[in-house]
Write a protein that holds these residues in place. Sequence first.
Motif, PDB file in Angstrom:
ATOM      1  N   ALA A   1      -5.159  -7.471  -3.801  1.00 55.08           N
ATOM      2  CA  ALA A   1      -4.725  -6.100  -3.562  1.00 55.08           C
ATOM      3  C   ALA A   1      -5.385  -5.250  -4.631  1.00 55.08           C
ATOM      4  O   ALA A   1      -5.326  -5.578  -5.817  1.00 55.08           O
ATOM      5  CB  ALA A   1      -3.218  -5.981  -3.644  1.00 55.08           C
TER       6      ALA A   1
ATOM      7  N   ASN B   1      -6.714  -1.028  -5.477  1.00 54.05           N
ATOM      8  CA  ASN B   1      -6.869   0.360  -5.041  1.00 54.05           C
ATOM      9  C   ASN B   1      -7.986   1.015  -5.830  1.00 54.05           C
ATOM     10  O   ASN B   1      -8.190   0.725  -7.002  1.00 54.05           O
ATOM     11  CB  ASN B   1      -5.580   1.129  -5.253  1.00 54.05           C
ATOM     12  CG  ASN B   1      -4.471   0.576  -4.383  1.00 54.05           C
ATOM     13  OD1 ASN B   1      -4.734  -0.153  -3.435  1.00 54.05           O
ATOM     14  ND2 ASN B   1      -3.239   0.900  -4.725  1.00 54.05           N
TER      15      ASN B   1
ATOM     16  N   TYR C   1      -6.045   7.893  -3.954  1.00 55.42           N
ATOM     17  CA  TYR C   1      -6.919   6.749  -3.820  1.00 55.42           C
ATOM     18  C   TYR C   1      -7.900   6.952  -2.665  1.00 55.42           C
ATOM     19  O   TYR C   1      -7.510   7.353  -1.576  1.00 55.42           O
ATOM     20  CB  TYR C   1      -6.110   5.489  -3.567  1.00 55.42           C
ATOM     21  CG  TYR C   1      -5.340   5.041  -4.802  1.00 55.42           C
ATOM     22  CD1 TYR C   1      -6.040   4.739  -5.974  1.00 55.42           C
ATOM     23  CD2 TYR C   1      -3.965   4.939  -4.784  1.00 55.42           C
ATOM     24  CE1 TYR C   1      -5.361   4.340  -7.107  1.00 55.42           C
ATOM     25  CE2 TYR C   1      -3.279   4.531  -5.916  1.00 55.42           C
ATOM     26  CZ  TYR C   1      -3.984   4.241  -7.083  1.00 55.42           C
ATOM     27  OH  TYR C   1      -3.314   3.853  -8.194  1.00 55.42           O
TER      28      TYR C   1
ATOM     29  N   GLN D   1       1.068   5.301   0.317  1.00 52.18           N
ATOM     30  CA  GLN D   1       0.246   6.352   0.916  1.00 52.18           C
ATOM     31  C   GLN D   1      -0.143   7.397  -0.134  1.00 52.18           C
ATOM     32  O   GLN D   1       0.264   8.522  -0.080  1.00 52.18           O
ATOM     33  CB  GLN D   1       1.049   7.053   2.022  1.00 52.18           C
ATOM     34  CG  GLN D   1       1.592   6.134   3.058  1.00 52.18           C
ATOM     35  CD  GLN D   1       0.578   5.851   4.124  1.00 52.18           C
ATOM     36  OE1 GLN D   1      -0.001   4.776   4.185  1.00 52.18           O
ATOM     37  NE2 GLN D   1       0.331   6.828   4.970  1.00 52.18           N
ATOM     38  N   ASN D   2      -0.931   6.954  -1.036  1.00 53.60           N
ATOM     39  CA  ASN D   2      -1.271   7.849  -2.118  1.00 53.60           C
ATOM     40  C   ASN D   2      -2.687   8.358  -1.931  1.00 53.60           C
ATOM     41  O   ASN D   2      -3.652   7.614  -1.975  1.00 53.60           O
ATOM     42  CB  ASN D   2      -1.176   7.082  -3.436  1.00 53.60           C
ATOM     43  CG  ASN D   2      -1.300   8.027  -4.609  1.00 53.60           C
ATOM     44  OD1 ASN D   2      -1.974   9.047  -4.516  1.00 53.60           O
ATOM     45  ND2 ASN D   2      -0.645   7.684  -5.705  1.00 53.60           N
TER      46      ASN D   2
ATOM     47  N   VAL E   1       0.862  -1.176   0.000  1.00 54.83           N
ATOM     48  CA  VAL E   1       0.000   0.000   0.000  1.00 54.83           C
ATOM     49  C   VAL E   1       0.901   1.230   0.000  1.00 54.83           C
ATOM     50  O   VAL E   1       1.733   1.396   0.883  1.00 54.83           O
ATOM     51  CB  VAL E   1      -0.861   0.024   1.273  1.00 54.83           C
ATOM     52  CG1 VAL E   1      -1.672   1.297   1.309  1.00 54.83           C
ATOM     53  CG2 VAL E   1      -1.737  -1.205   1.339  1.00 54.83           C
TER      54      VAL E   1
ATOM     55  N   GLY F   1      -5.945   7.107   2.086  1.00 53.83           N
ATOM     56  CA  GLY F   1      -4.510   7.046   2.200  1.00 53.83           C
ATOM     57  C   GLY F   1      -3.959   7.026   3.604  1.00 53.83           C
ATOM     58  O   GLY F   1      -2.778   6.825   3.805  1.00 53.83           O
TER      59      GLY F   1
ATOM     60  N   GLN G   1      -7.447   1.904  -0.433  1.00 53.07           N
ATOM     61  CA  GLN G   1      -6.369   1.043  -0.892  1.00 53.07           C
ATOM     62  C   GLN G   1      -6.409  -0.250  -0.100  1.00 53.07           C
ATOM     63  O   GLN G   1      -6.541  -0.221   1.126  1.00 53.07           O
ATOM     64  CB  GLN G   1      -5.022   1.735  -0.654  1.00 53.07           C
ATOM     65  CG  GLN G   1      -4.821   2.960  -1.517  1.00 53.07           C
ATOM     66  CD  GLN G   1      -3.800   3.873  -0.913  1.00 53.07           C
ATOM     67  OE1 GLN G   1      -4.105   4.577   0.052  1.00 53.07           O
ATOM     68  NE2 GLN G   1      -2.602   3.879  -1.459  1.00 53.07           N
ATOM     69  N   THR G   2      -6.307  -1.342  -0.770  1.00 48.47           N
ATOM     70  CA  THR G   2      -6.327  -2.618  -0.042  1.00 48.47           C
ATOM     71  C   THR G   2      -5.162  -3.452  -0.522  1.00 48.47           C
ATOM     72  O   THR G   2      -4.727  -3.333  -1.662  1.00 48.47           O
ATOM     73  CB  THR G   2      -7.608  -3.419  -0.307  1.00 48.47           C
ATOM     74  OG1 THR G   2      -7.613  -3.823  -1.681  1.00 48.47           O
ATOM     75  CG2 THR G   2      -8.843  -2.588  -0.049  1.00 48.47           C
ATOM     76  N   SER G   3      -4.673  -4.297   0.368  1.00 52.46           N
ATOM     77  CA  SER G   3      -3.647  -5.230  -0.058  1.00 52.46           C
ATOM     78  C   SER G   3      -3.645  -6.431   0.867  1.00 52.46           C
ATOM     79  O   SER G   3      -4.077  -6.359   2.024  1.00 52.46           O
ATOM     80  CB  SER G   3      -2.278  -4.554  -0.059  1.00 52.46           C
ATOM     81  OG  SER G   3      -1.981  -4.098   1.228  1.00 52.46           O
TER      82      SER G   3
END
Lengths: 478, 335, 258, 258, 416
Positions: D29, D31, D8, D4-5, D2, D75, D11-13
């Motif tokens: 994963a 986003n 989005y 830190q953007n 992930v 994020g 965000q998943t992962s």
Amino acid sequence: MLYLSLVFVFILSYSFYFYGKKRALSLKFKKNENLSSLPDYYGYYVVLLVFFPAIIIWFFLLIFKSNFQEMFVMSPVLFPDVATWSSGKFGLIMNKISNLSIIVNLPEIDLTVGDKSILKMASESEIIAAKNLANFDKIYGWSNLTLFIILPVLLGFLATKSISGKLNAQPIVEKIISYVIKGSSYIAIFITFGIFFSLVFEAINFFRYVNFMDFFFNTAWNPNRAFVINASEGFDQEALKEAFGFVPLLTGTLLIASVAMLVAVPLGLLTAIYLAEYASSKVRDIAKPIIEILAGIPTVVYGFFAALSLAPFIKDVGEGVGLPVSAESALAAGLAMGVMIIPFVSSLSDDVIKAVPQSLREGSYAIGATKSETIKKVILPAALAGIMGSFLLAISRAIGETMIVVMAASLRANLTFNPLEPATTITTQIVTSLIGDVEFDNPKTLVAFALGLTLFVMTLILNIAAITIVKKYREKYE
Amino acid sequence: RDQINIVGSSTVYPYGTVNAQRLGESGFKTPTYNPIGTGGGMKAFCAGVGVEFPDITGASRPMKAKEAKLCLEAGVTNVIEVMWANDGITFSHSNEAEPFSLTREEIFTAMAAKVVVDGEVVENPYQTWNEINPSLPAYKIEVLVAPPTSGTRDAFDGKVMEAGCTLEAVTGSDDGCTDYREDGKIIEMGENDTLIVQKLVEDPERFGYFGYSYLKDNGDKLQPSTVEGVVPSAESIATYEYPMARPLFIYLKADHIGVVPGIQEFAQMMVSDEAIGDNGYLTKIGAAPMVPDLINRVRNVTDSLDAMGFDIAACAEKKHPLKDAGYAFSSGLCK
Amino acid sequence: MVDQNSNYALQTSEVYVHYGKKMAINNVALNFPKNEVTSLIGPSGCGKSTFLRCLNRMNDVIDICNVKGKFLLNGNVDIYSPDIQVETLREKVGMVFQKPNPFPKTIYENVAYGPKIHGIASSQNELDEIVKDSLHRAGLYEEVKDRMDDIATGLSGGQQQRLCIARAIAIRPEIILMDEPCSALDPIATAKIEDLINELKENYTIIIVTHSMSQASRVSSKTAFFHLGNLVEYGETGKIFTKPDKEQTNDYITGRFG
Amino acid sequence: MVDQNSNYALQTSEVYVHYGKKMAINNVALNFPKNEVTSLIGPSGCGKSTFLRCLNRMNDVIDICNVKGKFLLNGNVDIYSPDIQVETLREKVGMVFQKPNPFPKTIYENVAYGPKIHGIASSQNELDEIVKDSLHRAGLYEEVKDRMDDIATGLSGGQQQRLCIARAIAIRPEIILMDEPCSALDPIATAKIEDLINELKENYTIIIVTHSMSQASRVSSKTAFFHLGNLVEYGETGKIFTKPDKEQTNDYITGRFG
Amino acid sequence: MSSLEKRLAAEKRFKFYGMFAMTLSLFFVLILMYKIFSTGSGAFVRTTINADVYFDPNFIEVSSNSSKKEIMKASYVDLADQVINQNHPGLDEENFIKVREMYTRKFDYQLRDYIANNPNVIGKTVNLDISASSDLDQIVKGNYPRNVPEAQRKINDYQLSILDSLDSKGKMSKTFNFWFFTNGDSRDPETAGILGALMGSFYALLICFSFAFPIGLLASVYLEEFVKPGKITDIIEVNINNLAAVPSIVYGLLGLGMLIGVFGMPYQVPLVGGLVLGFMTLPTIIIASRASLRGVPPSIREGALAVGATKMQTVFHHVIPLSLPGTLTGTIIGMAQALGETAPLLLVGMVAFVMEIPGGAFDPATGLPSQIYLWSESAERGFLEKTSAGIMLLLSFLIIMNTVAVLVRRKLEVKW
Ligand SMILES: Nc1ncnc2c1ncn2[C@@H]1O[C@H](COP(=O)(O)OP(=O)(O)OP(=O)(O)O)[C@@H](O)[C@H]1O
Ligand SMILES: Nc1ncnc2c1ncn2[C@@H]1O[C@H](COP(=O)(O)OP(=O)(O)OP(=O)(O)O)[C@@H](O)[C@H]1O
Ligand SMILES: [Mg+2]
Ligand SMILES: [Mg+2]
């Protein structure tokens, strides 16, 4: 006064809810603050800050009123030797003074004979104390009222003022509510302990007289054998051995409860099914509460009904077909009891059946299932847990019932599974033992506690077994 | 609390409550009466001194030594015993049926588990009354009895079963004298006398025993058997000529007198002429008065609040001033 | 007018349905030819489900629902006549509901339920076979074959829907009513169901409610368009989708409605 | 991983979901870009609903459901962190379920419920306005405006579905999860909802599960294809539907699957 | 086809069973009601003797301008005797006593109340219906036969002859026995009333309800909604099921041992009685409530949670309202049982002779079933019909209680 103030607490709490919520909303909309909780919670937050202190004050004033009175009235000046009094005596004198305090200021004409009689027996200092008490009560009443109104209102306003967007009311409120909810279910445990402790000491006393093994495995119940030989020797040990055999009570209980369940389960369940699935809503609306009356008819009525109508009838029928029927029979008692517990099964099951989603019924009908097939194969399984609950309540009630058994099945412990013979149940023996004329520490009385404890432990074991089984079969459905 | 709280025997209940009501009419608060049995009453009464404990307990038998001990331990040291009347236990059946004249031995023989036949102890073989005594009607033997914890049963066992017991002569001990037969002829009922009366009416061949007051109020339905030739009546019970008579008591907690108004007045009323005189309100509902010297004695007690020798500490040691006075009930005092 | 034509599996006329006072179907007459697929289309709330539920008297179970009209099964059986056994009717006229409603029982039992009560299977083996076959035709078998004894409510939405289809065809009805059977299905599952429908129509009559025009044109030979409780138009599917008679129909299928 | 953007919304992962022992999502994963519509497609039972329900922690209510993985909102907010208030999360991440589940209350109350508890409306009038507006946007207002006080469970299937959409948008979430919102809807209603989605995406992020490829391509800019609990492919919608990287995807969208 | 016929026959049979079961249950209600009504209806009328009452100022200690308090305190025994003498001229002392016994013993109270309500009656003559004694009442109503030997009767031949002559003069009549509804208990059957017991039961049930309903509801909510199934729930569940099976008398022991013994609550009061009944009712409510909570489909919860409602809100706004009808059924049945129970009340002192009408939950009181039990145990014939009438009143109380609950229940029931 007492009740009025309680009502006041509720009204106050209710209005503070709106006040708190309004304040939160105005923060959000007028001041554009970000609330950290849902607005409702600010309302509840204020309520809790008002309600609990108020209730605590209420209890405090209620419980400690007498302590305040005593502190005020029982001065060593009036009663120099007060320190030496036993609490019983203290209480008596206090009681006398409070009796006096009601009448000391009354004119002669308003005094009844009873009033005069205590006045006559009162000492000088007691009368002075009574007058003091009367004054105290007046002041106490007023100060209570002000304390009671001002404090919660003040708290309420303070709490409301303290609301800000940053205050996260939700976890606070939910925590408190969840404690209340949790507490509620723990009460059941406390009650259980209470019951256990109310029984266990006397039960131990009983087992000092009667051997454990004798009690549980003897097949004869005849408490009358438990007599004292003479002062020094106490109870005749041999006779005690034979007096308290638990087995026939157990079989009697099982016998009568089975008869009752044989009546109540089919009748109740079928009634429930009919009410929920077949009957028009009008019929259901009328029939259901009427049948519920059966649960509330005092058991004396069932007792007389069973003893004077059912039992002779059964006897006549029995003799007609050549069966030996006693005029007091487990059958009569069981039948009457069965009728009594019908509503436990019918009403509760009716509710859970009603709660089964309509789409399940439609699913089954669409396949061409008849109503009864739908009920038997889809609805009842879906409602099973609830129906079992109703059976549980019904059988519990049957086990707990005494009056009907005493009246219709006699008190004779009888080791039999023949419902045409007399029988007695554990609970019946508990009641009879408890309210007799025999002295308190006689095994005849103490056995009530042993029986109660045994029953308690027995049902506990059954319940533990039941829950283990049920857990395997629990079905959740959408 | 300004209302007297009475607990105790359900046998004393009808009398105690009538008396309570009279006390209420005379300007006191009407006392309350909880019929929780003599034993339960004693337990509550002896639990302590103080407003939360009962002021008076009614008893269908004298206080026992053990109970006195309990009282003492809880600090209940000033107790006044008021023996105020007698009760008779009647052995009755429906008045549709033929009257019975019985002896205690016959009653015992009908009811006991084991009886003596031809000098030997055997299981009770009798099925009908005329097998016991040919002059009795050929009714089946069936008796409705009170539960083992009831005072009435206790009294009946003592006065009839033990007195009529024939076993002792053979076995040398009174073991089994109070054992009822267990073949269904003896039917143990709860303490519901109304029901017993109705069951007797239903089956005229059945017998039952209960207090004299029940007989009085059900004269249209029941008749008493004579015992040893004596008809139960107020006089025969008062003199203990009727063998199944017993004294009734109330016990006052002396420490409560003056605190809860009316305790003394209650006791005085209960033993007054209006209550247990010839036409007294308690006599009318079935209490049998006592012999004059006992009446005088008890009136003295209630007037002076002097226990006249009854002392709870002594009672705990099985001593009682009337124990050797030679009354029929003397031996039961502070047992 | 209903004419006694046995080429029709179902004939209806003068159908009115009310929920309480609210009218849901207004004077509809519609015949369903044997061994053909008929689609019912129309905007949401127009009464498609209501009409469909009349055909196997499913509306009987809704207290406030009041159905009037003539319904003839196979040209001679009046399905609302008092003599008719509603169970037999429903055995003949199967149904798949709009909202999947599996029983809170195992997957196996859900499918086996119908055959069991109708005594269709003579042996356990045969029953197993029926269950397997039905699940297979509904395109669900592969996914659940290892979970036959799991409770059916734990299935995904589309799986539940296919289970309900399997349940319906397990009793081999003559007519199958399907209320949006593919609404929760992906294209592949949808294709399977459409295949199933095509296969079934050899022997069965199928009435299907659908929102998908393309589906309607793929599977059905006749289409009926409902609007606000009225039957606006009925005819050959091809015709309805290419040159409908009514303005309204045209608007709807071209998406220019409302 | 992930990153830190903050472009989005979500965000998943490393997402794994199990029902009891059964695996439903396997190391996914994915986003979701802000203010865009992402479609989740895949065959029935592949785990779309399951994945969707992870995003607002709806799976918390299923006892046997066990969710593992990283989920970041905007994020920076870990939505599975113990500090997070799941209610606030759900206020921000609204949801429309696959099976419509209106409350057995009136239509009005169904929609007003969310705004009420969140204190969104400052007055009764405003609340009325919100309810009306939400129903309107969901394309239901005209049909129910005279029946606002009827119990919502008496609505038709499609009406219930639109009611649930109205209920979800009434609280103005930042992200809206829609599990086959148009499955029970006719083309016109569908078009309305699609319009709504297009309108909403200006301000909101939308994640939609759909079985209709055409719908996916109409409304979404990104598409994720799931299969048997795995994320097979993710990318621009146009690309996925025209030249997917993976064989599987290609098979699925061309209907040659299975 | 034959299989279908079989199935349809089974369907018919099943429906018939259901109908039969319901009818049978209703029939039981009917029989029991009939039993009660046939003996109890007599208690609602009482026999009266008509007399001209001259309120002779010579025999009354008060005057028309005395305060009500004074009037209530004065004695009217002499006046009562005087009235009897006037109504039956020429009685000697012995016969006077016999005739006096035909009138209610509380005759003077009846006069007192009359004066209190009409103070200016003093000095005037009024025609009044005076209540007869219960013994006479029972003879007149035919509950006690006249034709048994005199010794077995409470009304002797002389009194019977007076009765007949009064009757022939048309002086005997019957009036509605409002005392039954306004008086507390009494040992004179003709003046015994149910109000005291009614109030006792009312307070006790109020306490019982305020304790058991909220706690039962919350406890079931906790168990069904808030805790994950596990050890704790199991323990509590076993506990609750077990409490349901505890005989009611044991709850009495609990009240006596714990509430009175340990917590020092007073004896004989509805507060304790109500709590004990509440303990007893609690498991019933919990079990019923849990069953109906379980019936609320999860989709409802999910719907609420998805719009951001908290667990608490979901439960309180959606789940509880939907489950309330079932909870209420449990409450109705539990309370019905509580209303009919004597055994636990016995041990906490609420089976008692209490004349005074309780003014609150802290006053000594008895309950309806206790009162019925006590009356049924009383030897006096007059209490027989009171017993049944008491039961009728208890049932009316129950029906009112049920009606309220049923109305609430119907309001809450949503069809969906
Ligand atoms: N509550 C549950 N208990 C057990 N298994 C479940 C549960 N819910 C879903 N599953 C299983 O998890 C898998 C994924 O289910 P999910 O509902 O996510 O599928 P989906 O992609 O939404 O399918 P559909 O398009 O049919 O709705 C399926 O195999 C399903 O059977
Ligand atoms: N149980 C009911 N009570 C009251 N009204 C109902 C009920 N069921 C349906 N209706 C109403 O009847 C009308 C027709 O409903 P129906 O369910 O037949 O629509 P539909 O064509 O199936 O729609 P959809 O495509 O949305 O499922 C609608 O307006 C609906 O609100
Ligand atoms: Mg529909
Ligand atoms: Mg899904």
